[in-house]
Design a protein around this motif. Sequence first.
Motif, short mmCIF file in Angstrom:
data_model
loop_
_atom_site.label_atom_id
_atom_site.label_comp_id
_atom_site.label_asym_id
_atom_site.label_seq_id
_atom_site.Cartn_x
_atom_site.Cartn_y
_atom_site.Cartn_z
N PHE A 5 -20.96 -0.81 -11.75
CA PHE A 5 -22.33 -0.58 -12.19
C PHE A 5 -22.76 0.83 -11.84
N ASP A 6 -23.53 1.44 -12.72
CA ASP A 6 -24.14 2.73 -12.44
C ASP A 6 -25.52 2.43 -11.86
N ILE A 7 -25.62 2.43 -10.54
CA ILE A 7 -26.84 2.01 -9.86
C ILE A 7 -27.87 3.13 -9.91
N ALA A 8 -29.03 2.80 -10.47
CA ALA A 8 -30.11 3.78 -10.59
C ALA A 8 -30.92 3.87 -9.30
N GLU A 9 -31.06 2.75 -8.61
CA GLU A 9 -31.90 2.71 -7.41
C GLU A 9 -31.44 1.57 -6.51
N THR A 10 -31.59 1.77 -5.20
CA THR A 10 -31.29 0.71 -4.24
C THR A 10 -32.59 0.32 -3.55
N LEU A 11 -32.84 -0.98 -3.52
CA LEU A 11 -34.03 -1.54 -2.87
C LEU A 11 -33.57 -2.28 -1.62
N ASP A 12 -34.06 -1.86 -0.47
CA ASP A 12 -33.69 -2.48 0.81
C ASP A 12 -34.81 -3.41 1.25
N VAL A 13 -34.54 -4.71 1.17
CA VAL A 13 -35.52 -5.71 1.62
C VAL A 13 -34.93 -6.53 2.78
N LYS A 14 -34.01 -5.93 3.50
CA LYS A 14 -33.41 -6.62 4.64
C LYS A 14 -34.50 -6.93 5.67
N GLY A 15 -34.42 -8.12 6.23
CA GLY A 15 -35.40 -8.55 7.23
C GLY A 15 -36.63 -9.21 6.63
N GLU A 16 -36.74 -9.21 5.32
CA GLU A 16 -37.90 -9.83 4.66
C GLU A 16 -37.51 -11.19 4.11
N SER A 17 -38.45 -12.11 4.13
CA SER A 17 -38.16 -13.46 3.64
C SER A 17 -39.01 -13.77 2.41
N CYS A 18 -38.68 -14.87 1.79
CA CYS A 18 -39.33 -15.33 0.56
C CYS A 18 -40.85 -15.28 0.74
N PRO A 19 -41.57 -14.78 -0.22
CA PRO A 19 -41.14 -14.37 -1.56
C PRO A 19 -40.93 -12.85 -1.70
N MET A 20 -40.98 -12.10 -0.61
CA MET A 20 -40.99 -10.64 -0.71
C MET A 20 -39.77 -10.03 -1.41
N PRO A 21 -38.54 -10.52 -1.20
CA PRO A 21 -37.43 -9.92 -1.96
C PRO A 21 -37.64 -9.98 -3.48
N VAL A 22 -38.16 -11.10 -3.97
CA VAL A 22 -38.39 -11.24 -5.41
C VAL A 22 -39.57 -10.36 -5.84
N VAL A 23 -40.64 -10.36 -5.07
CA VAL A 23 -41.83 -9.56 -5.41
C VAL A 23 -41.45 -8.08 -5.48
N LYS A 24 -40.74 -7.60 -4.48
CA LYS A 24 -40.38 -6.18 -4.45
C LYS A 24 -39.34 -5.84 -5.51
N THR A 25 -38.44 -6.79 -5.82
CA THR A 25 -37.48 -6.58 -6.90
C THR A 25 -38.20 -6.42 -8.22
N LYS A 26 -39.17 -7.29 -8.48
CA LYS A 26 -39.93 -7.21 -9.73
C LYS A 26 -40.65 -5.86 -9.83
N ASN A 27 -41.30 -5.45 -8.75
CA ASN A 27 -42.04 -4.18 -8.76
C ASN A 27 -41.09 -3.01 -8.98
N ALA A 28 -39.93 -3.03 -8.35
CA ALA A 28 -38.98 -1.92 -8.48
C ALA A 28 -38.38 -1.87 -9.89
N ILE A 29 -38.06 -3.03 -10.47
CA ILE A 29 -37.43 -3.05 -11.80
C ILE A 29 -38.43 -2.60 -12.86
N ASP A 30 -39.72 -2.87 -12.63
CA ASP A 30 -40.75 -2.44 -13.58
C ASP A 30 -40.79 -0.92 -13.72
N ASP A 31 -40.43 -0.21 -12.65
CA ASP A 31 -40.49 1.25 -12.65
C ASP A 31 -39.23 1.92 -13.22
N LEU A 32 -38.21 1.12 -13.53
CA LEU A 32 -36.95 1.68 -14.00
C LEU A 32 -36.91 1.76 -15.53
#
Length: 81
Positions: A5-32
Motif C-alpha cells: 500500500f502507498d500509505i498517505a497518512e498514519t494515525l496513531d490511536v494506541k492507548g485509546e479505547s472504543c469508540p475513539m479509534p473509529v471516531v479518529k479514523t473517520k475524521n482522518a479519512i475525511d481529510d484524505l
Amino acid sequence: MSDTFDIAETLDVKGESCPMPVVKTKNAIDDLAEGSVLEVLATDSGSMSDIDGWAEGTSGVELLEQVEDGDVYKHYVEKTA
C-alpha cells in the motif's frame, strides 16, 4: 502486508479505547484525497471488529487489510470516494 500500500497518512490511536479509534479514523479519512490509504495503529483489540464494522457500513471507504503485530493492531483503510 503494508508494503503493498502507498500509505498517505498514519494515525496513531494506541492507548485509546472504543469508540475513539473509529471516531479518529473517520475524521482522518475525511481529510484524505480519494484513493489515499490511511494506516491506523491501535492497541485496543476491539478495534479489529470496530473498524471492520465501520468500514463495512460506510460508503466511500474500503478496509484493505488488518494485521496483528504483537500488541499493535494495524488497519489499512482506503478512501474510495
